[in-house]
Enzyme design. Structure first.
Site, PDB file in Angstrom:
ATOM      1  N   ASP A 129       0.808  -1.225   0.000  1.00  0.00           N
ATOM      2  CA  ASP A 129       0.000   0.000   0.000  1.00  0.00           C
ATOM      3  C   ASP A 129       0.839   1.271   0.000  1.00  0.00           C
ATOM      4  O   ASP A 129       0.575   2.194  -0.774  1.00  0.00           O
ATOM      5  CB  ASP A 129      -0.931   0.036   1.225  1.00  0.00           C
ATOM      6  CG  ASP A 129      -2.050  -0.967   1.086  1.00  0.00           C
ATOM      7  OD1 ASP A 129      -2.274  -1.484  -0.032  1.00  0.00           O
ATOM      8  OD2 ASP A 129      -2.705  -1.248   2.102  1.00  0.00           O
TER       9      ASP A 129
ATOM     10  N   ARG B  93       2.196   4.577  16.851  1.00  0.00           N
ATOM     11  CA  ARG B  93       1.763   5.684  15.972  1.00  0.00           C
ATOM     12  C   ARG B  93       2.288   7.033  16.435  1.00  0.00           C
ATOM     13  O   ARG B  93       2.775   7.817  15.613  1.00  0.00           O
ATOM     14  CB  ARG B  93       0.236   5.708  15.824  1.00  0.00           C
ATOM     15  CG  ARG B  93      -0.372   4.419  15.281  1.00  0.00           C
ATOM     16  CD  ARG B  93       0.400   3.827  14.133  1.00  0.00           C
ATOM     17  NE  ARG B  93      -0.149   2.561  13.664  1.00  0.00           N
ATOM     18  CZ  ARG B  93       0.535   1.672  12.966  1.00  0.00           C
ATOM     19  NH1 ARG B  93       1.799   1.882  12.660  1.00  0.00           N
ATOM     20  NH2 ARG B  93      -0.034   0.553  12.571  1.00  0.00           N
TER      21      ARG B  93
ATOM     22  N   ASP C  34      -5.791   3.582  13.388  1.00  0.00           N
ATOM     23  CA  ASP C  34      -4.463   4.135  13.141  1.00  0.00           C
ATOM     24  C   ASP C  34      -4.502   5.466  12.389  1.00  0.00           C
ATOM     25  O   ASP C  34      -3.689   6.346  12.627  1.00  0.00           O
ATOM     26  CB  ASP C  34      -3.591   3.108  12.413  1.00  0.00           C
ATOM     27  CG  ASP C  34      -3.202   1.946  13.325  1.00  0.00           C
ATOM     28  OD1 ASP C  34      -3.098   2.180  14.548  1.00  0.00           O
ATOM     29  OD2 ASP C  34      -3.014   0.826  12.835  1.00  0.00           O
TER      30      ASP C  34
ATOM     31  N   SER D 183      -3.758  -8.808   7.796  1.00  0.00           N
ATOM     32  CA  SER D 183      -3.197  -7.482   7.974  1.00  0.00           C
ATOM     33  C   SER D 183      -2.409  -7.528   9.281  1.00  0.00           C
ATOM     34  O   SER D 183      -2.969  -7.788  10.344  1.00  0.00           O
ATOM     35  CB  SER D 183      -4.330  -6.461   8.059  1.00  0.00           C
ATOM     36  OG  SER D 183      -3.827  -5.264   8.594  1.00  0.00           O
TER      37      SER D 183
END
Ligand code: ARG
Length: 398
Positions: free
Chosen positions: A14, A95, A124, A175
């Site tokens: 991605d 994050r 996220d 994922s």
């Protein structure tokens, strides 16, 4: 010169496709930033080169492993942080450190925006953007996968058409997000919560049902921070890595939950976080030994608030900062040794001692040496139960 955007780059499909997409859609030059938070796997230099091969004008690697351990994971440990009592915030903690480096890099190179590869369905995206907003309010956040509707199928087609050097990870149905605090696995057959996880899912932990002899270790804490294992002084990062190895061998820290995302969706998540779960068990035990009853009880409430804030992307918020001050103050006495036995998927505390211990043998013992004056309890209970007695009398009168 074209405007610049700094993209949080993982090296996966991605974000690799995202480089070209971002440039095509915005005309901006893309600078890729890969932050090492102990995710392991590929060499960071290979990831950097791939970003350039995919069209980034520059690609930067930041080794944030120690910073992540010291400034993000240690506060989480001091907070015994578990979202919904189970999830040690693996992704939620990484994050804000990645966002911090996005903001620093954007400022340094004069970019006007940052970008990340999150979808519009998860936590996220919120965490990246809320953190960037708090750190650098002048920056805009762009999310190509969400805002430009980049689906996986489209990404694969784009990568093939543009001949991008991406190792085809399309076969992997999960994922996965990982760092030194643990690993999160979602999607694929796990989307049906009735489907049990299979052994193949796990990477940090071995099957706890396969019997092996227990390991026993002693962890030394100073002011809530683990500083040594079995007498060997180590950095926070090294302690976490070592605990992942030892506790992982015994299958400690496998977690299978249906979790409430901030955006309202319930999702099925499988985590493995051996070091996090073992260290929290040890730290919590040392707090039981060294904190006053009221402090310990009140702190449990603060901890759950802290975990909610961090889960919800509010690492850089006023309330979280103030809770940190409280938590730090409680840690002044949380020093000592915890012995942990690791066996069959569990981290069991088998010994605890501290120079700051509040445990008083002469008060606790039922044998000779007892200094506790039991006769005092009688009057205490009279007064303690007085409000109950008075209200019970009223209720009996009808
Ligand atoms: N549900 C977890 C969280 O919100 C894990 C997210 C992991 N991300 C991923 N792309 N698998 O913190």
């Amino acid at each position: 010169m074209a405007e610049r955007v700094v993209l949080a780059y993982s090296g996966g499909l991605d974000t690799s496709v995202g480089i070209g997409w971002l440039h095509d859609a915005t005309g901006k030059d893309v600078v890729a930033l890969a932050v090492d938070v102990g995710q392991g796997g590929e060499d960071m230099e290979d990831i950097r080169q791939r970003a350039l091969d995919c069209g980034a004008v520059d690609a930067i690697v930041v080794d944030a492993k120690d910073e992540f351990a010291n400034d993000f994971l240690m506060p989480a440990l001091k907070a015994n942080a578990l979202y919904q009592k189970r999830y040690p915030l693996v992704s939620a903690l990484s994050r804000p450190v990645i966002a911090k480096h996005l903001a620093i890099t954007a400022k340094r190179i004069g970019a006007d925006s940052v970008a990340h590869g999150c979808t519009g369905k998860g936590n996220d995206q919120v965490r990246f953007e809320a953190a960037v907003a708090a750190l650098a309010p002048e920056l805009t956040s762009i999310a190509p996968v969400r805002d430009l509707a980049l689906t996986r199928d489209k990404a694969i087609v784009y990568a093939e058409e543009h001949n991008l050097p991406i190792r085809q990870s399309a076969k992997n149905p999960y994922s996965i997000d990982k760092n030194v605090w643990g690993r999160a696995v979602e999607t694929g057959f796990l989307e049906d919560p009735w489907n049990a996880p299979i052994e193949d899912l796990y990477e940090y932990t071995m099957d706890p049902s396969v019997a092996k002899p227990a390991d026993e270790i002693t962890i030394r804490f100073e002011h809530g921070i683990p500083v040594a294992i079995d007498g060997v002084t180590l950095s926070a990062l090294a302690i976490i890595e070592k605990m992942n190895e030892i506790a992982g061998k015994h299958g400690v820290g496998r977690i299978d939950v249906v979790e409430d995302r901030l955006i309202g969706i319930k999702s099925r998540e499988v985590y493995e976080a051996p070091a996090a779960i073992a260290l929290i068990a040890a730290h919590e035990a040392l707090e039981s030994l060294t904190l006053e009853r009221d402090v310990n009880r009140y702190k449990r409430g603060v901890e759950s608030e802290w975990a909610n804030l961090v889960y919800d992307g509010l690492w850089y918020s006023g309330l979280k900062r103030s809770l940190d001050v409280f938590i730090d103050d409680t840690q002044r006495y949380v020093s000592g040794d915890i012995r942990l036995k690791l066996v069959g998927g569990r981290a069991v505390v088998t010994g605890q001692k501290s120079p700051q211990s509040l445990y008083d043998f002469s008060l606790a013992t039922y044998d000779t040496g007892d200094t506790f004056d039991q006769s005092l309890s009688k009057g205490f209970i009279e007064i303690w139960s007085l409000p109950s007695k008075i209200s019970a009398r009223r209720d009996l009168k009808g």
